[in-house]
Structure formats: structure tokens, C-alpha cells
Design a protein around this motif. Sequence first.
Motif, PDB file in Angstrom:
ATOM      1  N   ILE A 120      39.999  49.981  43.906  1.00 60.94           N
ATOM      2  CA  ILE A 120      39.333  49.109  43.017  1.00 60.94           C
ATOM      3  C   ILE A 120      38.480  48.171  43.582  1.00 60.94           C
ATOM      4  N   GLN A 121      37.287  47.870  43.130  1.00 61.49           N
ATOM      5  CA  GLN A 121      36.457  46.996  43.878  1.00 61.49           C
ATOM      6  C   GLN A 121      36.628  45.434  43.468  1.00 61.49           C
ATOM      7  N   LYS A 122      36.923  45.237  42.264  1.00 57.52           N
ATOM      8  CA  LYS A 122      37.031  43.722  41.662  1.00 57.52           C
ATOM      9  C   LYS A 122      38.523  43.876  40.662  1.00 57.52           C
ATOM     10  N   PRO A 123      39.591  43.910  41.427  1.00 56.07           N
ATOM     11  CA  PRO A 123      40.717  44.060  40.596  1.00 56.07           C
ATOM     12  C   PRO A 123      41.028  42.558  39.634  1.00 56.07           C
ATOM     13  N   ALA A 124      41.216  42.532  38.509  1.00 61.39           N
ATOM     14  CA  ALA A 124      41.200  41.428  37.601  1.00 61.39           C
ATOM     15  C   ALA A 124      42.196  40.264  37.982  1.00 61.39           C
ATOM     16  N   GLY A 125      41.920  39.206  37.981  1.00 63.75           N
ATOM     17  CA  GLY A 125      42.845  37.989  38.330  1.00 63.75           C
ATOM     18  C   GLY A 125      43.055  37.608  39.679  1.00 63.75           C
ATOM     19  N   LYS A 126      42.536  38.473  40.708  1.00 63.87           N
ATOM     20  CA  LYS A 126      42.818  38.284  42.246  1.00 63.87           C
ATOM     21  C   LYS A 126      41.773  37.199  42.586  1.00 63.87           C
ATOM     22  N   CYS A 127      42.245  35.728  42.377  1.00 70.86           N
ATOM     23  CA  CYS A 127      41.241  34.840  42.281  1.00 70.86           C
ATOM     24  C   CYS A 127      41.796  33.462  42.778  1.00 70.86           C
ATOM     25  N   TRP A 128      40.892  32.644  43.315  1.00 65.66           N
ATOM     26  CA  TRP A 128      41.188  31.259  43.737  1.00 65.66           C
ATOM     27  C   TRP A 128      40.289  30.304  43.228  1.00 65.66           C
ATOM     28  N   ALA A 129      40.585  29.458  42.760  1.00 67.07           N
ATOM     29  CA  ALA A 129      39.887  28.064  42.296  1.00 67.07           C
ATOM     30  C   ALA A 129      39.226  27.337  43.197  1.00 67.07           C
ATOM     31  N   ALA A 130      38.042  27.073  43.464  1.00 66.56           N
ATOM     32  CA  ALA A 130      37.245  26.288  43.910  1.00 66.56           C
ATOM     33  C   ALA A 130      37.419  24.615  43.559  1.00 66.56           C
ATOM     34  N   ASP A 131      37.218  24.634  42.230  1.00 66.38           N
ATOM     35  CA  ASP A 131      37.542  23.356  41.622  1.00 66.38           C
ATOM     36  C   ASP A 131      38.563  23.187  40.760  1.00 66.38           C
ATOM     37  N   PRO A 132      39.506  22.244  41.242  1.00 66.53           N
ATOM     38  CA  PRO A 132      40.527  22.207  40.264  1.00 66.53           C
ATOM     39  C   PRO A 132      40.569  21.565  38.821  1.00 66.53           C
TER      40      PRO A 132
END
Length: 450
Positions: A120-132
Motif C-alpha cells: 500500500i503506497q499511503k497507509p492511513a494514519g502512519k503520520c508524524w506532526a511537524a507542528d504541535p
Amino acid sequence: MLDRAIRQSGRLLAGAACALAMLGGGNAAAANNDPVILVHGFLGFGPNELQGTGFKYWGGFNDIEAHMRTWNGTHEVKTAVVGPVSSNWDRAVELYYQIKGGCVDYGAARTAQYAAFGKIQKPAGKCWAADPANNPNNYPLALYPQWDAGHPVHFVAHSQGGQTVRTLIQLLENGSPNGNEGSGALYTGGKTGWVKSATTISTPHDGTTLRNVVLNYVPNVAEWAGKFVEVAGLGGSGNAAYNFKLEQYGLAQGPAERFSDFIERTKGAAFWSIANKDSAQWDLSPDGAKELNAWVKTSPNVFYFSIGSKATETGSFCCNGTDRIVAPFQSSSYQYARDDMLFFLKPTAGEWVVPSILVRGMGSYTQEDPSRVLINSSWFANDGVVNTVSMRAPAGQPVRNHTSGAPVRGYWNYLGYYNQWDHFDVIGWLLPATTVYPVFDNIAGIIYGL
């Protein structure tokens, strides 16, 4: 095990002193204070994954990250957490977004290449926030969002982490070798200067024969990965914390799902197939590492350092410090596990896999098929996981022994190996702080002096 480490600390300290003499540079004046990112190896885990145990990947019951933060001042040191069984491509992509921020994009062309295995190219929710301040989904915070050429980082990586860091540097500077990967910022290349140095510790730059040895004995990848984690005490049948992070293959682990249940549920998934080269089991093999090294090159813009380890001895009739229960009969042609090697590494480190019927271990494994990487006796010495000869540098890429003077950018500056140290001694598992911290003090002295 802890008692064993403490009893052996005198011997280990003597070994450390010899190795530190080879490394040099521990008292170098600080020329930079760029952040350090620690990158774990195969089957690694993050600082919050074994909650309640107090055990860390970087340090065991010690804390290497915290120690490095206060070496000769105050420093920014972060621990990254990437897929423990994923390919170096996937791990590098995850590392990029984890540091910089954003949602993981594994690349259109790369995903298409492994679509048959469920990629899967872009699995949902696998993210990190750059701006708190702008994080409505409460994603984990990115480690260093300002990362760019004006704000470079140092990588310190153990085991497969070294391959992962090399892959990331290649993608940062040169983009994808596959052509159009879509809109992912990582794949455009041109990000020269983002990495000041990369230090690899016991990394299988040319692969490890452990992969071949184990698959000869236990051909099911899911089974041996699961057994390794459980025997090492990382997962355990009731531990829901350890996570394989395989969302890119649709194999998300439930928040309360036990490790053993996850293995049982997913063991038939296409990801675990030996034919899937988008996984750690391929990249860690000598043939897979050769394929990786064909496009992942040593950047002329980065200082590279490598450190090795060795915990086997040449066979003898007696009295060579090896485990005589595992290997009572020995040949001087082969290597055998030391008696102080971590217990779960011993069965595959010597001449034979124990128990097995004539399955060769790392200490005697050879491979003579001319269409594959040739494995001869130079590969026999190992630290229980990686062949010592593989730790120096990727084959055919620029390397030099670095014992004194200024390191050379664009070369692997090899700092020597720790004799009588196994694969996890070098990151402090079950060893006293006084033994392992000097290893990282010396690394800090070198990289902050660049």
C-alpha cells in the motif's frame, strides 16, 4: 544473564580499552552541536514499546540516548522507531517522515513493484506532526521538523539500521532509482548536506549469513521472526506492546492484540513469502545486500564511520573461551560461540545449528554458486548475528582504516572492532553502564568534532 555480564565486566572493560584506543578522537573539541538520531536494527523497538520492563533497545537497562544528551555539555539526541522486519526502503521512508513530519508515502513505482504482495503506497494514519499546534489527529510529533541542509543531523545506527541510514542518504541526495514515485518530497533528490555523518555499529553492509542459515533451518519467515522475538524476551506471548509496523502491507496490529496472536493471524500473508524482496529478510541476506549496494552508494558529502564486533573463537581441543555445551567437538577450521555470548545467539553462531541434523551455522557456512555472493572462511567470524567481515563497509565502496588524524568525507572511516563483544553487547544489553557508555562517548567525541 545480568550476573554473567557483571562477572565478565573486567574482561569486557579490557576489550573496550583496546577498541577505544583504535577509535581515537574521544577528546576532540566540539565543532558542531547538530542533533543525533539513533536508528535501531532488525527486530528493534522503541523506548515506549516494552513498557513496564525498563528495558531499552539503546542500552538495555541503561539509557544511551539520555547519556549522550549530556556528554560534555547538552545535546539533542532522539531515538527513531521504524519497521522491525521491513525493507530498508520502507524503513528509510519511515525515518524521513518521522524526522521531518508528514504522512508516509512509500512511492508509486515502488508500491507497484510489490503490489502482488499487498503493498500500500499511503497507509492511513502512519503520520508524524511537524507542528504541535496544528495536530488535530494527535499524531506523534516529528523528531526534528526543521531538518534541512542548514540544520543537518548525525545518524548513529546499529545493525540493519546502518543499511537503512545509507538508503535514506541515497534517496535524499539522488531520489528514487525507479523513476516517478509520485508526489513524495523524499523522491525528488537534491537534499545534499542534510546528513553530516553516519556511524554504523555491527551493520551487515554486505549482508549476514545468519539469514541463510536460519532459513535453511526454519524456512517460514514469520515463524522464525516470531520465535526470535519471543526467545529474546522482546514480545512474549502476552505482550501487546511489540509491534511489527506493517501497515503498508495491510497487516496492522491491533492496539491490544497479543504478539503471538498477531503472528498466528498473519503468518500466511504474502509479505512473509521468501519471494518478497521488499522485506528485511532479503536486504539482510548477502545476495540482497549486494542488490542494495548496487544503487545505494557512499555519498561524497557525508562522513561515514563503521564499528564492528566479534564474539566467536577459532575451534580448538580445549580452553578457548567457547561454550563447550553447545560445541563440545571443534575444528580449527571453523568459528565457535564464546561462552559469554548472549544465550539465544549461540545456537546458530558456530559450526552447526544446535539442535539440527547437519545444518551449518555461521561459523562454517559457505556458498560457492558463482551466480550468487561467494561465502568463504573470511565470513566465519561473527558476533552471533552479523559476520564481522561484513561490518567494515559495503563491498567495492571507498573505505579506509581510521586510527588517528582527521576523518575523510565520502569514505568509510573504519574504527576497528570490539573483540569478545556480541551483537547486543555493543548497544549495552545486560552490561553495566561503565562498560558501554565509553563506546558512545567516543562516537560523540568524533562526530561533534567534525
